[in-house]
Design a protein around this motif. Structure first.
Motif, PDB file in Angstrom:
ATOM      1  N   GLN A   1      -6.417  -0.341  11.955  1.00  0.00           N
ATOM      2  CA  GLN A   1      -7.563  -0.470  11.048  1.00  0.00           C
ATOM      3  C   GLN A   1      -8.878  -0.453  11.804  1.00  0.00           C
ATOM      4  N   GLN A   2      -8.933  -1.174  12.935  1.00  0.00           N
ATOM      5  CA  GLN A   2     -10.212  -1.278  13.639  1.00  0.00           C
ATOM      6  C   GLN A   2     -10.546   0.008  14.391  1.00  0.00           C
ATOM      7  N   ALA A   3      -9.530   0.733  14.857  1.00  0.00           N
ATOM      8  CA  ALA A   3      -9.780   2.031  15.486  1.00  0.00           C
ATOM      9  C   ALA A   3     -10.361   2.983  14.450  1.00  0.00           C
ATOM     10  N   ALA A   4      -9.825   2.896  13.216  1.00  0.00           N
ATOM     11  CA  ALA A   4     -10.332   3.763  12.160  1.00  0.00           C
ATOM     12  C   ALA A   4     -11.774   3.402  11.813  1.00  0.00           C
ATOM     13  N   SER A   5     -12.069   2.109  11.730  1.00  0.00           N
ATOM     14  CA  SER A   5     -13.423   1.719  11.332  1.00  0.00           C
ATOM     15  C   SER A   5     -14.440   2.034  12.426  1.00  0.00           C
TER      16      SER A   5
ATOM     17  N   ASP B   1       1.469   1.220   5.504  1.00  0.00           N
ATOM     18  CA  ASP B   1       0.374   0.877   4.591  1.00  0.00           C
ATOM     19  C   ASP B   1      -0.979   1.042   5.275  1.00  0.00           C
ATOM     20  N   SER B   2      -1.072   0.573   6.533  1.00  0.00           N
ATOM     21  CA  SER B   2      -2.337   0.691   7.261  1.00  0.00           C
ATOM     22  C   SER B   2      -2.688   2.153   7.497  1.00  0.00           C
ATOM     23  N   VAL B   3      -1.670   2.948   7.808  1.00  0.00           N
ATOM     24  CA  VAL B   3      -1.916   4.365   8.087  1.00  0.00           C
ATOM     25  C   VAL B   3      -2.418   5.059   6.832  1.00  0.00           C
TER      26      VAL B   3
ATOM     27  N   GLY C   1       2.647   9.188   2.777  1.00  0.00           N
ATOM     28  CA  GLY C   1       3.092   7.810   2.960  1.00  0.00           C
ATOM     29  C   GLY C   1       4.546   7.730   3.375  1.00  0.00           C
ATOM     30  N   ALA C   2       5.040   8.776   4.039  1.00  0.00           N
ATOM     31  CA  ALA C   2       6.438   8.753   4.474  1.00  0.00           C
ATOM     32  C   ALA C   2       6.514   8.986   5.977  1.00  0.00           C
TER      33      ALA C   2
END
Lengths: 384, 398
Positions: free
Chosen positions: A235-239, A259-261, A374-375
């Motif tokens: 999450q933080q790498a994405a933000s 879910d995070s991905v 999502g798979a």
């Protein structure tokens, strides 16, 4: 009040003393898993695989006599100091063979107790080499960390074409540190540049670490840490808008990482024991089992996505049955003697024991998390 | 005059009973290790007894500090860690070094005290003496750490002291996990394969359960002697009123330091025993949660009661690791019949256990023993008093 308290304790003691009266036609298989603590979710999923297998095949035929197989679960609380008494409980309940545990350090901590009692153990997903090393009674059906660390380094270099990798692990966690060690060894051989950092337990802000990774110019982040930290890192790498590939260990094969991905669209890979679609019959049956049992569904994290550890648990149960059949009795010593020669064709591939009682595995899966569908998409890789 | 005589006789009878009980206990423990058949009951009893004995020592050492000197310290897990590591580092056999220190080329310390002594005195004597030497060493190293951090930390009072010691424990843990110290501490990885309880025996007589009882009892005995000495009275004076104690000529810093260092010594010994019990040590396990667990046992037993801490340790360990486990299994077996109970599932034990603890803290806020001690002389006097209503006043018994 004091009398009431004394009464409660007395009742508890009586209940504990009322020894379980198992009939002679029952063989007990111990399940040594964390159901609470840090590794509780993973331990529950692994146990689910065994429970499903037990439901599917509740009997075993030994020398022409059919015995009922009963699973006895002891919670080791993901904690080394509780491992001794949990292991003792399984021995006390007369387990002929034990399966587990999720998490290598509890497995090592419980190993001596099983060893002294002469009860053989099959490690399901504990990947640290020390689990079986020097423990003649400990076997395992999964690949080990040296192989897994090497796969990740090769994958980063050959498949992802990276030249700089940032490694991030939890300080004080032997699983993280072990994998990082083996990763580094292969990375040095391949000429990969590696920057390694540790974060203390309980870290929730990874901004500083990710900034270091950015300044280092990392194309790949290898983070062999547990699921909650993995989620935060993704999450933080994405933000931060980082353009990197994040790779994780076998623990990351989980719907929580997925879910995070899906939420962030990051590019994430992980190693795993089982590729989706590898055993359709098992998948169908297991999903039906989960959906038919409310408790089982809750233990699986509320949905019917199949975790690799469940499949491993399923296979471990059948390997135990094979061992009992090969031994021709429920006597732990006989099973221990028969175990090295047991082979089994399971949902996760062929299982046979080699040196140190480790499984002879030549392949592992690398999974890519598809953020759109999502798979998980699995690819088979050769172990180094 | 008659009352004093009666008191003396009660004391004599009490001490005779106590010694008989201790002898019976050791006889039972040795029987348990060697003769009694291994069934479901005895197999579970052994680890519970071992861990109970070890926790008794750890809790009494914390009680010395918190209950008798009034220093609210939360650094116990740190001292246990130091003790456990010191013990393990010096008792990993030479041939196991390559396997244990697999990432650090076999480590820096390539000898084991039990093994070295074993070469001189024979294996069994070497294991026994070596373990004792390592345990004492563990205590000394923990005490040395305490002396070092005591100088700045003991100038703080109440909450601030608690925060500083808590911080110390966390720092110690991080230092032991530091990779640069890996050749000694094995970094984040566990230490294993060292001398443990099952290696302790005389000839063919196994002492694996009697040994922790013996060490704990000696240590607790020393603590009790200390508490009853003039130093102990000075500790209590410091606890009750620092200003008054100082006015009476008691050096506050000296006595606080003394209590802190001695308590840490015994915590280090407890840590070493815990390492022997667990057969593996990893710094990760010595979190602040461990300190709270110990503090909880001290509170349940009664702050300022040695026997309370011991009773509470055994009760706590037995409930946590044995008696309440059936709550996880999904069913109860009562006299051979297995009854499925819907509530009973994984983790339910933790819920029940938490409720039990809340009940104890709410309704027995002074703990099981308060600040009294269980004394056999007291029990005898109570018995005498019942026989003759005008006899001596009841003692300190429960």
């Amino acid at each position: 009040m004091k009398k009431l308290f004394a009464l409660v304790l007395a009742v508890a003691m009586v209940l504990a003393l009322a020894a379980p009266a198992f009939a002679d036609d029952t063989i007990t298989i111990g399940v040594f898993e964390p159901l609470t603590g840090d590794n509780g979710p993973g331990g529950k999923q692994e146990t689910l695989g065994m429970q499903y297998a037990n439901q599917e095949t509740p009997t075993v035929e030994v020398n022409g006599v059919t015995y009922n197989v009963e699973l006895v679960v002891a919670d080791n609380e993901s904690s080394n100091d509780k491992a001794v008494s949990a292991a003792t409980e399984l021995v006390a309940k007369g387990a002929s063979i034990v399966l587990g545990s999720y998490g290598s350090s509890v497995s090592i901590a419980g190993a001596d107790t099983f060893g002294e009692a002469g009860v053989p153990v099959i490690g399901v997903t504990c990947t640290n080499p020390q689990v079986t090393e020097g423990n003649d009674h400990y076997f395992r059906i999964c690949f080990t960390d040296p192989g897994q660390g090497a796969i990740h380094a090769q994958f980063a270099k050959n498949t992802l074409g990276a030249s700089k990798v940032y490694c991030l692990g939890q300080l004080g966690n032997d699983y993280d540190q072990g994998l990082l060690n083996y990763f580094q060894a292969t990375a040095d051989e391949l000429g990969l540049k590696v920057l390694k950092e540790d974060f203390p337990e309980g870290t929730s802000d990874f901004t500083a670490y990710l900034t270091n990774a950015k300044n280092f110019g990392a194309e790949v982040i290898f983070a062999p840490c547990s699921i909650p930290y993995g989620q935060l890192i993704i999450q933080q790498a994405a933000s931060q808008g980082m353009d990197v590939v994040i790779t994780g260990p076998d623990t990351w094969d989980s719907n929580m990482i997925m879910d995070s991905v899906v939420a962030t669209g990051m590019d994430v890979y992980c190693t795993t024991f089982y590729g989706e679609g590898g055993a359709p019959e098992f998948e169908e049956g297991f999903k039906a089992y989960l959906n038919g049992d409310e408790t089982a569904l809750a233990n699986n994290g509320g949905n019917d996505m199949i975790a690799a550890v469940s499949v491993m648990g399923y296979d471990a149960y059948y390997v135990a049955l094979e061992a009992i059949k090969a031994a021709g009795s429920a006597d732990p010593a006989a099973i221990l003697k028969a175990l090295p020669d047991v082979t089994y064709e399971g949902a996760t591939g062929g299982i046979a024991f080699g040196e140190n009682g480790d499984a002879v595995r030549s392949t592992a899966f690398i999974k890519h998390a598809n953020a759109e569908t999502g798979a998980w998409e699995a690819e088979l890789t050769d172990l180094g | 005059m008659e009352k004093t005589l009666q008191r003396d006789s009660a004391r004599k009878i009490g001490s005779v009973i106590a010694w008989c009980l201790i002898a019976a206990l050791y006889a039972f423990l040795i029987l348990l290790d060697n003769v009694l058949p291994a069934n479901g009951f005895t197999l579970m009893l052994i680890p519970v007894l071992k861990k109970g004995a070890i926790y008794s020592l750890i809790c009494v050492s914390m009680n010395l500090l918190n209950g008798f000197t009034g220093l609210f310290s939360l650094g116990q897990a740190g001292f246990l860690l130091v003790g456990a590591y010191t013990y393990a580092v010096f008792s990993v056999p030479a041939e196991q070094h390559d396997a244990v220190y697999q990432y650090f080329d076999g480590g820096a310390i390539r000898f084991s005290i039990p093994e070295t002594l074993g070469k001189l005195l024979g294996e069994n004597a070497g294991n026994f003496l070596g373990a004792v030497v390592c345990i004492i060493l563990a205590g000394l190293v923990a005490a040395a750490f305490a002396a070092l951090i005591g100088i700045p930390v003991l100038r703080l009072k109440s909450d601030y002291l608690a925060i500083a010691t808590l911080g110390f424990a966390e720092i110690i843990r991080a230092i032991f996990q530091w990779n640069s110290l890996g050749p000694i501490t094995n970094g984040s990885n566990m230490l294993r394969k060292y001398t443990n309880f099952s290696d302790i025996c005389i000839g063919s007589l196994k002492l694996s359960t009697a040994f922790p009882f013996f060490i704990s009892m000696v240590c607790i005995g020393l603590i009790v002697l200390l508490i009853n000495s003039s130093y102990g009275r000075a500790f209590k004076a410091v606890r009750d009123d620092e200003v008054a104690a100082e006015a009476m000529g008691i050096s506050l810093f000296k006595h606080k330091m003394l209590s802190f260092v001695i308590s840490s010594f015994f915590a280090g010994v407890g840590g070493a025993l815990l390492a022997m019990y667990q057969t593996t040590v990893q710094a990760n396990a010595f979190k602040s949660a461990m300190t709270y667990e110990i503090l909880l046992i001290v509170v349940i037993g009664g702050i300022g009661s040695v026997s309370g801490s011991c009773i509470a340790s055994f009760l706590y360990i037995a409930c946590n690791e044995w008696w309440l486990r059936f709550l996880d299994s999904g069913s109860v077996s009562l006299f051979g019949n297995t009854i499925a109970v819907p509530f009973f599932r994984d983790g339910f034990r933790k819920v029940v256990f938490s409720v039990l603890i809340m009940v104890i803290v709410l309704f027995f806020s002074r703990g099981i023993m308060g600040d009294k001690e269980l004394s056999f002389a007291g029990l005898v006097r109570k018995f005498q008093k019942k026989k003759s209503p005008d006899g001596a006043k009841g003692g300190a018994g429960k």
